[in-house]
Design an enzyme around this catalytic site. Sequence first.
Site, short mmCIF file in Angstrom:
data_model
loop_
_atom_site.label_atom_id
_atom_site.label_comp_id
_atom_site.label_asym_id
_atom_site.label_seq_id
_atom_site.Cartn_x
_atom_site.Cartn_y
_atom_site.Cartn_z
N CYS A 8 0.85 -1.20 0.00
CA CYS A 8 0.00 0.00 0.00
C CYS A 8 0.89 1.24 0.00
O CYS A 8 0.60 2.22 -0.70
CB CYS A 8 -0.92 0.02 1.22
SG CYS A 8 -2.39 -1.02 1.06
N ASN A 87 1.46 -16.04 -4.93
CA ASN A 87 1.53 -16.87 -3.73
C ASN A 87 0.46 -16.40 -2.75
O ASN A 87 0.29 -15.19 -2.54
CB ASN A 87 2.92 -16.73 -3.09
CG ASN A 87 4.03 -17.18 -4.03
OD1 ASN A 87 3.88 -18.17 -4.74
ND2 ASN A 87 5.13 -16.45 -4.05
N HIS A 100 -0.48 -9.69 -5.07
CA HIS A 100 0.48 -9.31 -6.11
C HIS A 100 0.71 -10.50 -7.03
O HIS A 100 0.61 -11.65 -6.62
CB HIS A 100 1.80 -8.83 -5.51
CG HIS A 100 2.42 -9.76 -4.51
ND1 HIS A 100 1.99 -9.84 -3.21
CD2 HIS A 100 3.43 -10.66 -4.62
CE1 HIS A 100 2.71 -10.74 -2.55
NE2 HIS A 100 3.59 -11.26 -3.40
P1 5GP Z 1 5.68 -13.09 -2.00
O1 5GP Z 1 6.76 -13.84 -1.29
O2 5GP Z 1 4.72 -12.47 -1.01
O3 5GP Z 1 5.00 -13.85 -3.08
O4 5GP Z 1 6.42 -11.93 -2.78
C1 5GP Z 1 6.81 -10.73 -2.21
C2 5GP Z 1 7.87 -10.16 -3.11
O5 5GP Z 1 8.01 -8.80 -2.81
C3 5GP Z 1 9.26 -10.79 -2.94
O6 5GP Z 1 9.68 -11.30 -4.19
C4 5GP Z 1 10.12 -9.63 -2.45
O7 5GP Z 1 11.42 -9.66 -3.01
C5 5GP Z 1 9.35 -8.42 -2.91
N1 5GP Z 1 9.46 -7.25 -2.04
C6 5GP Z 1 9.27 -7.19 -0.69
N2 5GP Z 1 9.41 -5.94 -0.24
C7 5GP Z 1 9.67 -5.17 -1.34
C8 5GP Z 1 9.91 -3.77 -1.52
O8 5GP Z 1 9.90 -2.96 -0.57
N3 5GP Z 1 10.17 -3.35 -2.79
C9 5GP Z 1 10.18 -4.21 -3.86
N4 5GP Z 1 10.43 -3.70 -5.06
N5 5GP Z 1 9.96 -5.53 -3.72
C10 5GP Z 1 9.70 -6.01 -2.48
ZN ZN Z 2 -1.87 -3.21 1.10
#
Ligand code: 5GP
Ligand code: ZN
Length: 114
Positions: A8, A87, A100
Amino acid sequence: MKMDCVFCKIAAGEIPSNKAYEDEKVLAFYDLDPQAPVHILIIPKEHIGSCADITPENSAIVAHIFEVAAKLAEEKGLSEGFRIVSNAGKDGGQTVPHLHFHLLGGRSMEWPPG
Ligand code: 5GP
Ligand code: ZN
């Protein structure tokens, strides 16, 4: 906006990101920890927790996100193919609880995922 939600804050511009696409409803930005030569996250600006929270009221955003993904895949030259991953929850490996979609490309992917 959910005050304690990182994505957010990124959507609101409070945390900077390397943007790949933006419109009034969605933001696409490069993942901080890329798992492929092209690794873009596409998020709704509205806070939705995960795929588990998709309802008839908010599901149109998912179609829009996939339109954006197809456009980005073409723009980034992923003509050999790509993968879209979302995920959800602990077993799904979700680490950021804001819906996402990972757009991954530029290398050959394995199946099944680990
Ligand atoms: P999930 O593990 O929830 O499927 O993916 C979260 C993704 O967000 C991960 O690939 C992680 O590298 C990315 N991520 C987490 N925090 C940030 C951030 O502050 N900026 C960016 N650009 N990516 C983020
Ligand atoms: Zn959010």
